[in-house]
Design a protein around this motif. Structure first.
Motif, PDB file in Angstrom:
ATOM      1  N   GLY A  50       0.784  -1.236   0.000  1.00 50.04           N
ATOM      2  CA  GLY A  50       0.000   0.000   0.000  1.00 50.04           C
ATOM      3  C   GLY A  50       0.815   1.285   0.000  1.00 50.04           C
ATOM      4  O   GLY A  50       0.239   2.371  -0.022  1.00 50.04           O
ATOM      5  N   GLU A  51       2.130   1.199   0.019  1.00 46.26           N
ATOM      6  CA  GLU A  51       2.977   2.402   0.003  1.00 46.26           C
ATOM      7  C   GLU A  51       2.761   3.192  -1.278  1.00 46.26           C
ATOM      8  O   GLU A  51       2.599   2.616  -2.354  1.00 46.26           O
ATOM      9  N   ARG A  52       2.785   4.518  -1.147  1.00 46.83           N
ATOM     10  CA  ARG A  52       2.758   5.438  -2.289  1.00 46.83           C
ATOM     11  C   ARG A  52       3.848   6.471  -2.033  1.00 46.83           C
ATOM     12  O   ARG A  52       3.915   7.034  -0.950  1.00 46.83           O
ATOM     13  N   PHE A  53       4.693   6.696  -3.045  1.00 44.72           N
ATOM     14  CA  PHE A  53       5.752   7.687  -2.894  1.00 44.72           C
ATOM     15  C   PHE A  53       6.193   8.173  -4.265  1.00 44.72           C
ATOM     16  O   PHE A  53       5.810   7.604  -5.283  1.00 44.72           O
ATOM     17  N   GLU A  54       6.955   9.257  -4.262  1.00 43.43           N
ATOM     18  CA  GLU A  54       7.463   9.825  -5.507  1.00 43.43           C
ATOM     19  C   GLU A  54       8.975   9.728  -5.540  1.00 43.43           C
ATOM     20  O   GLU A  54       9.636   9.778  -4.510  1.00 43.43           O
ATOM     21  N   THR A  55       9.499   9.591  -6.751  1.00 36.76           N
ATOM     22  CA  THR A  55      10.943   9.597  -6.980  1.00 36.76           C
ATOM     23  C   THR A  55      11.164   9.992  -8.433  1.00 36.76           C
ATOM     24  O   THR A  55      10.251  10.476  -9.090  1.00 36.76           O
ATOM     25  N   TYR A  56      12.387   9.814  -8.917  1.00 40.73           N
ATOM     26  CA  TYR A  56      12.685  10.148 -10.308  1.00 40.73           C
ATOM     27  C   TYR A  56      13.296   8.939 -11.006  1.00 40.73           C
ATOM     28  O   TYR A  56      13.819   8.031 -10.370  1.00 40.73           O
ATOM     29  N   VAL A  57      13.219   8.949 -12.332  1.00 37.53           N
ATOM     30  CA  VAL A  57      13.601   7.801 -13.157  1.00 37.53           C
ATOM     31  C   VAL A  57      15.073   7.848 -13.558  1.00 37.53           C
ATOM     32  O   VAL A  57      15.591   8.893 -13.928  1.00 37.53           O
ATOM     33  N   ILE A  58      15.707   6.682 -13.503  1.00 43.20           N
ATOM     34  CA  ILE A  58      17.042   6.458 -14.070  1.00 43.20           C
ATOM     35  C   ILE A  58      16.886   5.361 -15.121  1.00 43.20           C
ATOM     36  O   ILE A  58      16.173   4.375 -14.900  1.00 43.20           O
ATOM     37  N   THR A  59      17.547   5.521 -16.247  1.00 38.30           N
ATOM     38  CA  THR A  59      17.453   4.557 -17.348  1.00 38.30           C
ATOM     39  C   THR A  59      18.223   3.287 -17.025  1.00 38.30           C
ATOM     40  O   THR A  59      19.405   3.327 -16.698  1.00 38.30           O
ATOM     41  N   GLY A  60      17.521   2.147 -17.148  1.00 36.60           N
ATOM     42  CA  GLY A  60      18.146   0.841 -16.986  1.00 36.60           C
ATOM     43  C   GLY A  60      18.414   0.210 -18.341  1.00 36.60           C
ATOM     44  O   GLY A  60      17.905   0.671 -19.371  1.00 36.60           O
ATOM     45  N   GLU A  61      19.185  -0.847 -18.341  1.00 35.42           N
ATOM     46  CA  GLU A  61      19.550  -1.526 -19.586  1.00 35.42           C
ATOM     47  C   GLU A  61      18.306  -2.029 -20.325  1.00 35.42           C
ATOM     48  O   GLU A  61      17.453  -2.706 -19.744  1.00 35.42           O
ATOM     49  N   ALA A  62      18.232  -1.697 -21.612  1.00 37.73           N
ATOM     50  CA  ALA A  62      17.103  -2.125 -22.443  1.00 37.73           C
ATOM     51  C   ALA A  62      17.042  -3.648 -22.509  1.00 37.73           C
ATOM     52  O   ALA A  62      18.071  -4.322 -22.648  1.00 37.73           O
TER      53      ALA A  62
END
Length: 115
Positions: free
Chosen positions: A52-64
């Motif tokens: 049930g956790e909700r939080f915000e963060t930012y995206v880092i690109t992972g290997e395709a």
């Protein structure tokens, strides 16, 4: 007037890693990022279906093609490997245009790949 609406979501993706000793963010397979129109550094909301956790963060690109979904830094404390998440991005649009926009909905398979 501008309102915030759903831009895209990655629905029911599985956590593959949690790395506490990292600066912070969520690493997402580049293929999933492209499918959801996410860019590196973009703010996202994370919803954990398991606890049930909700939080915000930012995206880092992972290997395709890797299927990686790794929560880094403090966010790693909010998940367990194997948890199922929904990753949501929003955008601001003029209210008159909001009804015309169709969000991108991505439904990866059990290995976090586009089927």
């Amino acid at each position: 007037m501008y309102i915030e609406i759903l831009k895209s979501k990655i629905h029911r993706v599985k956590v593959t890693q949690a790395e506490l000793n990292y600066v912070g963010s969520i690493t997402i397979d580049e293929d999933l990022m492209k499918a959801a129109d996410l860019i590196e550094g973009e703010k996202v909301q994370i919803v954990n279906n398991n606890n049930g956790e909700r939080f915000e963060t930012y995206v880092i690109t992972g290997e395709a093609g890797s299927g990686v979904l790794c929560l880094n830094g403090a966010a790693a404390r909010r998940v367990q490997v194997g948890d199922i998440l929904i990753i949501i991005s929003y955008m601001s649009v003029k209210k008159k245009k909001a009804a015309e926009y169709k969000p991108l909905l991505v439904f990866p398979d059990e290995n976090n790949r586009i089927s």
